[in-house]
Write a protein that holds these residues in place. Sequence first.
Motif, PDB file in Angstrom:
ATOM      1  N   ALA A   1       1.200   4.141  -2.999  1.00  0.00           N
ATOM      2  CA  ALA A   1       1.013   5.573  -2.741  1.00  0.00           C
ATOM      3  C   ALA A   1       2.243   6.372  -3.165  1.00  0.00           C
ATOM      4  O   ALA A   1       2.130   7.428  -3.804  1.00  0.00           O
ATOM      5  CB  ALA A   1       0.708   5.806  -1.267  1.00  0.00           C
ATOM      6  N   ASP A   2       3.426   5.855  -2.845  1.00  0.00           N
ATOM      7  CA  ASP A   2       4.669   6.543  -3.227  1.00  0.00           C
ATOM      8  C   ASP A   2       4.828   6.596  -4.750  1.00  0.00           C
ATOM      9  O   ASP A   2       5.240   7.612  -5.302  1.00  0.00           O
ATOM     10  CB  ASP A   2       5.883   5.849  -2.606  1.00  0.00           C
TER      11      ASP A   2
ATOM     12  N   ASP B   1       2.379   6.480  -6.967  1.00  0.00           N
ATOM     13  CA  ASP B   1       1.382   7.441  -7.467  1.00  0.00           C
ATOM     14  C   ASP B   1       1.881   8.879  -7.312  1.00  0.00           C
ATOM     15  O   ASP B   1       1.696   9.704  -8.212  1.00  0.00           O
ATOM     16  CB  ASP B   1       0.041   7.263  -6.747  1.00  0.00           C
ATOM     17  N   ASP B   2       2.527   9.170  -6.185  1.00  0.00           N
ATOM     18  CA  ASP B   2       3.087  10.518  -5.964  1.00  0.00           C
ATOM     19  C   ASP B   2       4.181  10.839  -6.989  1.00  0.00           C
ATOM     20  O   ASP B   2       4.245  11.947  -7.518  1.00  0.00           O
ATOM     21  CB  ASP B   2       3.659  10.647  -4.551  1.00  0.00           C
TER      22      ASP B   2
ATOM     23  N   LYS C   1       0.832  -1.211   0.000  1.00  0.00           N
ATOM     24  CA  LYS C   1       0.000   0.000   0.000  1.00  0.00           C
ATOM     25  C   LYS C   1       0.866   1.260   0.000  1.00  0.00           C
ATOM     26  O   LYS C   1       0.604   2.212  -0.735  1.00  0.00           O
ATOM     27  CB  LYS C   1      -0.932   0.021   1.211  1.00  0.00           C
ATOM     28  N   LYS C   2       1.927   1.262   0.811  1.00  0.00           N
ATOM     29  CA  LYS C   2       2.814   2.424   0.858  1.00  0.00           C
ATOM     30  C   LYS C   2       3.547   2.596  -0.467  1.00  0.00           C
ATOM     31  O   LYS C   2       3.680   3.713  -0.972  1.00  0.00           O
ATOM     32  CB  LYS C   2       3.812   2.304   2.006  1.00  0.00           C
TER      33      LYS C   2
END
Length: 131
Positions: A84-85, A87-88, A80-81
Amino acid sequence: MATSFDPFWMFKMPLSGDVMQRFNSPFFSPTFNFAGDAGVEDRVVSEVASYGKQIGWLNDLVIKLAEKQEADINVLNKVKKAKADIDDIKQAQTTTVLRTAVDALKQLETSEPDLYKQLIKRHAQAAASAS
């Protein structure tokens, strides 16, 4: 036992001593034949996790699901992290590319107004024909 003192150092042939070099060629990298943006891929591997780690996490999760076992919460949180990273990173890269394009268009408009008009006209025609 080896020592650092060598009285005959000046009589050695080139490369005859200890030679250490890191071989880091894109030929051996998974990004050599990537499908995405090289800048994004490089940042993901260097800032988030290597491809091997990412695949390892996914393999762990898939095996647990296939065996109808509960997923390891630590592995799930890592995935999950990482998502998210990533996607950023993609968003930042898109913003950078857009900003670069806008700046280039502004510069073209200022320095070469006729070429700018031709470009805009061509783009409008291509967009109209694609519709």
